[in-house]
Scaffold this motif. Structure first.
Motif, short mmCIF file in Angstrom:
data_model
loop_
_atom_site.label_atom_id
_atom_site.label_comp_id
_atom_site.label_asym_id
_atom_site.label_seq_id
_atom_site.Cartn_x
_atom_site.Cartn_y
_atom_site.Cartn_z
N GLY A 1 41.51 -11.98 3.60
CA GLY A 1 41.13 -10.64 3.16
C GLY A 1 41.70 -9.60 4.10
N HIS A 2 41.32 -8.35 3.86
CA HIS A 2 41.77 -7.27 4.75
C HIS A 2 40.93 -7.24 6.02
N GLY A 3 39.60 -7.29 5.86
CA GLY A 3 38.71 -7.36 7.03
C GLY A 3 37.93 -6.12 7.33
N ASP A 4 38.16 -5.03 6.59
CA ASP A 4 37.50 -3.76 6.93
C ASP A 4 36.00 -3.78 6.67
N THR A 5 35.53 -4.64 5.77
CA THR A 5 34.10 -4.65 5.44
C THR A 5 33.29 -5.60 6.31
N PHE A 6 33.95 -6.33 7.20
CA PHE A 6 33.23 -7.28 8.04
C PHE A 6 32.63 -6.59 9.26
N ASN A 7 31.31 -6.61 9.35
CA ASN A 7 30.60 -6.18 10.55
C ASN A 7 30.98 -4.77 11.01
N ARG B 1 35.67 -6.86 15.58
CA ARG B 1 34.50 -7.13 14.74
C ARG B 1 34.77 -8.23 13.73
N ILE B 2 36.02 -8.34 13.27
CA ILE B 2 36.35 -9.36 12.27
C ILE B 2 36.22 -10.75 12.89
N PHE B 3 36.82 -10.94 14.05
CA PHE B 3 36.73 -12.23 14.74
C PHE B 3 35.27 -12.58 15.02
N LYS B 4 34.52 -11.63 15.53
CA LYS B 4 33.11 -11.87 15.86
C LYS B 4 32.31 -12.27 14.62
N TYR B 5 32.58 -11.60 13.50
CA TYR B 5 31.86 -11.90 12.27
C TYR B 5 32.20 -13.31 11.77
N CYS B 6 33.49 -13.66 11.80
CA CYS B 6 33.89 -15.01 11.38
C CYS B 6 33.25 -16.06 12.26
N GLN B 7 33.21 -15.80 13.54
CA GLN B 7 32.68 -16.76 14.52
C GLN B 7 31.18 -16.96 14.38
N GLU B 8 30.45 -15.87 14.10
CA GLU B 8 28.98 -15.94 14.14
C GLU B 8 28.33 -16.00 12.77
N PHE C 1 41.42 -21.92 8.39
CA PHE C 1 42.12 -20.72 8.84
C PHE C 1 41.41 -19.47 8.31
N TYR C 2 41.30 -18.48 9.17
CA TYR C 2 40.81 -17.16 8.81
C TYR C 2 41.96 -16.18 9.02
N ILE C 3 42.38 -15.51 7.96
CA ILE C 3 43.56 -14.65 8.04
C ILE C 3 43.20 -13.24 7.58
N PHE C 4 43.37 -12.27 8.48
CA PHE C 4 43.00 -10.89 8.18
C PHE C 4 44.01 -9.92 8.79
N GLY C 5 43.87 -8.66 8.40
CA GLY C 5 44.66 -7.58 8.96
C GLY C 5 43.74 -6.53 9.55
N HIS C 6 43.99 -5.26 9.24
CA HIS C 6 43.13 -4.13 9.57
C HIS C 6 43.14 -3.71 11.04
N MET C 7 43.24 -4.66 11.97
CA MET C 7 43.12 -4.33 13.39
C MET C 7 44.43 -3.85 14.01
N HIS C 8 45.56 -4.02 13.33
CA HIS C 8 46.87 -3.60 13.83
C HIS C 8 47.21 -4.28 15.16
N ALA C 9 46.71 -5.49 15.34
CA ALA C 9 46.94 -6.19 16.60
C ALA C 9 47.17 -7.67 16.31
N PRO C 10 48.43 -8.14 16.27
CA PRO C 10 48.69 -9.56 15.96
C PRO C 10 48.14 -10.48 17.03
N ILE C 11 47.39 -11.50 16.58
CA ILE C 11 46.75 -12.41 17.54
C ILE C 11 46.35 -13.70 16.84
N ILE C 12 46.30 -14.77 17.62
CA ILE C 12 45.74 -16.04 17.16
C ILE C 12 44.64 -16.41 18.14
N LYS C 13 43.46 -16.72 17.63
CA LYS C 13 42.34 -17.13 18.50
C LYS C 13 41.66 -18.36 17.92
N VAL C 14 41.15 -19.19 18.80
CA VAL C 14 40.45 -20.41 18.40
C VAL C 14 38.99 -20.08 18.12
#
Length: 252
Positions: free
Chosen positions: A130-136, A190-197, A207-220
């Motif tokens: 998704g885009h991710g703007d509505t998460f948390n 907020r997107i990562f935190k919402y997916c995690q919790e 895999f969780y794939i989102f945008g919105h943050m304008h910051a490319p990153i991969i986190k476990v």
């Protein structure tokens, strides 16, 4: 629900987000150059694309009337139609800048629209996309999202003459709130935190794939789940690619 059992030989799945292509009247000197880069990327991936996922904020602003759509990005629309005619599905997960799409992109370009994140299966691996703007969102943004996503507000806005509405958005929103260019990953994403919790403990995705943050990153997220934010095409020019086994975050 989207399900892709297997990929065509030598084909891959591509993901892109946050192009923020401006309206034609915006006067941006970089508008043509920015669209040129996107078109070059689409030409580059087309021969090896099984499916293309657009993860929101493709346009800096998009609002459809019954008989009118915004000026600008016509070359992108033609390119998306080329993908459709080549039987390459294009899935568009609407973002906060282009949520007010209705059906024009589907009718004119064959693009399939989604208004919220979706769980999908590709090659027996599960994705939440998704885009991710509505998460948390913070409390202020939560109120804004409920208002912005209101069908009543959209109907009301369509009673305003198009030139007035586009002019107001350009003058009081887009000019005063330039797109943020994050150079590093925000620790309080907020997107990562919402997916995690809120998601992964209850419904597993590989895999969780989102945008919105304008910051490319991969986190476990945990031993079997990964979070990808695929960045933007304002400053990073990044995208994600899935080859049936691995998901990569790449720069064009």
């Amino acid at each position: 629900m989207i399900q892709i059992a297997e990929l065509q030989k030598k084909k891959k799945i591509f993901f892109i987000s946050d192009l923020h292509l401006p309206l034609q009247f915006s006067g941006s000197a970089n508008a043509t150059e920015q669209e040129d880069k996107v078109l070059a990327w689409l030409d580059y991936i087309k021969p090896k694309t099984h499916a293309l996922f657009l993860l929101g904020d493709i346009f800096d602003f998009w609002f459809e009337y019954k008989f009118l759509v915004p000026k600008g990005a016509i070359r992108l629309l033609v390119k998306l139609l080329e993908f459709h005619k080549a039987q390459i599905p294009v899935y568009f997960f609407l973002g906060n800048h282009d949520y007010w799409c209705i059906d024009y992109l589907t009718q004119a370009c064959g693009v399939q629209l989604f208004k919220k994140p979706e769980s999908i299966t590709i090659c027996n691996q599960s994705f939440l996309i998704g885009h991710g703007d509505t998460f948390n969102p913070n409390p202020y943004h939560a109120i804004f999202y409920r208002w912005y996503h209101s069908a009543f507000l959209q109907s009301l806005a369509r009673t305003v003459p198009a030139d007035w509405l586009y002019g107001l958005i350009h003058r009081f929103v887009l000019r005063k709130n330039p797109i943020r260019n994050n150079s590093v990953f925000e620790k309080k994403d907020r997107i990562f935190k919402y997916c995690q919790e809120q998601i992964e403990p209850f419904v597993h995705h590989d895999f969780y794939i989102f945008g919105h943050m304008h910051a490319p990153i991969i986190k476990v997220l945990n031993d079997s789940s990964y979070y990808y934010n695929i960045g933007d095409w304002v400053s990073h020019y990044t995208y994600a690619c899935f080859d049936g086994l691995a998901l990569s975050l790449l720069n064009f």
